[in-house]
Design an enzyme around this catalytic site. Sequence first.
Site, PDB file in Angstrom:
ATOM      1  N   CYS A  63       0.800  -1.224   0.000  1.00  0.00           N
ATOM      2  CA  CYS A  63       0.000   0.000   0.000  1.00  0.00           C
ATOM      3  C   CYS A  63       0.835   1.278   0.000  1.00  0.00           C
ATOM      4  O   CYS A  63       0.322   2.356  -0.297  1.00  0.00           O
ATOM      5  CB  CYS A  63      -0.960   0.001   1.185  1.00  0.00           C
ATOM      6  SG  CYS A  63      -2.083  -1.418   1.191  1.00  0.00           S
ATOM      7  N   HIS A 112      -3.654   6.970   3.093  1.00  0.00           N
ATOM      8  CA  HIS A 112      -4.000   5.700   2.473  1.00  0.00           C
ATOM      9  C   HIS A 112      -5.360   5.269   2.997  1.00  0.00           C
ATOM     10  O   HIS A 112      -5.608   5.267   4.207  1.00  0.00           O
ATOM     11  CB  HIS A 112      -2.942   4.643   2.791  1.00  0.00           C
ATOM     12  CG  HIS A 112      -3.382   3.255   2.484  1.00  0.00           C
ATOM     13  ND1 HIS A 112      -3.883   2.896   1.251  1.00  0.00           N
ATOM     14  CD2 HIS A 112      -3.455   2.132   3.256  1.00  0.00           C
ATOM     15  CE1 HIS A 112      -4.220   1.615   1.275  1.00  0.00           C
ATOM     16  NE2 HIS A 112      -3.976   1.136   2.479  1.00  0.00           N
ATOM     17  N   ASN A 125     -10.261  -0.355   0.004  1.00  0.00           N
ATOM     18  CA  ASN A 125      -8.804  -0.243   0.069  1.00  0.00           C
ATOM     19  C   ASN A 125      -8.238  -0.703  -1.278  1.00  0.00           C
ATOM     20  O   ASN A 125      -8.270  -1.888  -1.599  1.00  0.00           O
ATOM     21  CB  ASN A 125      -8.280  -1.116   1.214  1.00  0.00           C
ATOM     22  CG  ASN A 125      -6.768  -1.060   1.365  1.00  0.00           C
ATOM     23  OD1 ASN A 125      -6.051  -0.606   0.484  1.00  0.00           O
ATOM     24  ND2 ASN A 125      -6.270  -1.545   2.503  1.00  0.00           N
TER      25      ASN A 125
END
Length: 333
Positions: free
Chosen positions: A118, A259, A289
């Site tokens: 990520c 994020h 996500n």
Amino acid sequence: MPSVDSFGIGIVGIGSHLPSRCVTNQEIETFVDTTADWIASRTGIQERRYASVDTCTSDLATKAAVSALGNAKLLANDVGLTVLGTSTPDWTLPSTACHVQQKLGVPSGPAFDVSAVCSGFIYAMTVAHSLFNLCCSSSYALVIGAETFSKLLDFQDRTSSVFFGDGAGAVILGRVPAGYGILASELTANGDLHDNIKVPAGGSHLPTSEDTLRKRLHCFRMNGRAVWDYVTSIIPQIVPSVLQKAGLDLPDIDLFIFHQANYIMVNHCAKQLGIDAARVHYTVEKYGNTAAASIPITLHDALQQGKLHRGSVVMLVTVGGGMTAAASIMRWY
């Protein structure tokens, strides 16, 4: 050509692409042992996008890149460097960035992937920033975050499968007037925690076999509690560090792009730092996500919603597997 010190390097174009298939929590509960209410209350996610079976990461990345090039009013011939952040590549080798380069028709220049899960986009952007003067003397750098996590998920595991969606975001880095562009970046990793997020099999450590397939070891695995602990400890460290590098204080930041791991986590981190909710932009509720794609998708969404203007000071903050973390501050041009 002006001297290096007479200009900055910043985002001159941005774009994103999301698959058309929208998967709601109500649909998820039909094939995962969970409920729509449980997902919403624990994650803040209402829906996410899944790529079709015949769509790969490079397809999403290429569409995001075309969007960014159009936004910058540039052509593929103008790209001198291509860096792709992804942990769901088209194949083990060669790099997916080379596949994107071919699909776009970029004639030459370095092209490679960065794998930081990520954190992949900010890692990739920081690398491209560092290489800019070497590779882009008369051109631009294309930086992409793209993922197809839906292809790695184990839908027997409700603790991880409900979080993720697919998508891609891209930016074009180019020269901007001095004082604009990327002001500071910070990257870090703690390899002692590499087991917290992983796909156990398929690499040289545990090659594909009948046993790995039977045990579903090619699917994504995550230790949610350990990840929460790392996120909530590293973000209060990395944010002050990158602010110090930029010579700024927290009130100087106009917009925060975290994020989009899940709403609960992002909101917790913002409160930890004392950040007003109005200065944090979210897309997690509609896209879930999207791993390395999360930051550029959310940045593009903020621009489309009128939250970014010339001179706006923006902080990007992320945490990913490895465990990794990254932050970057830029003055929007």
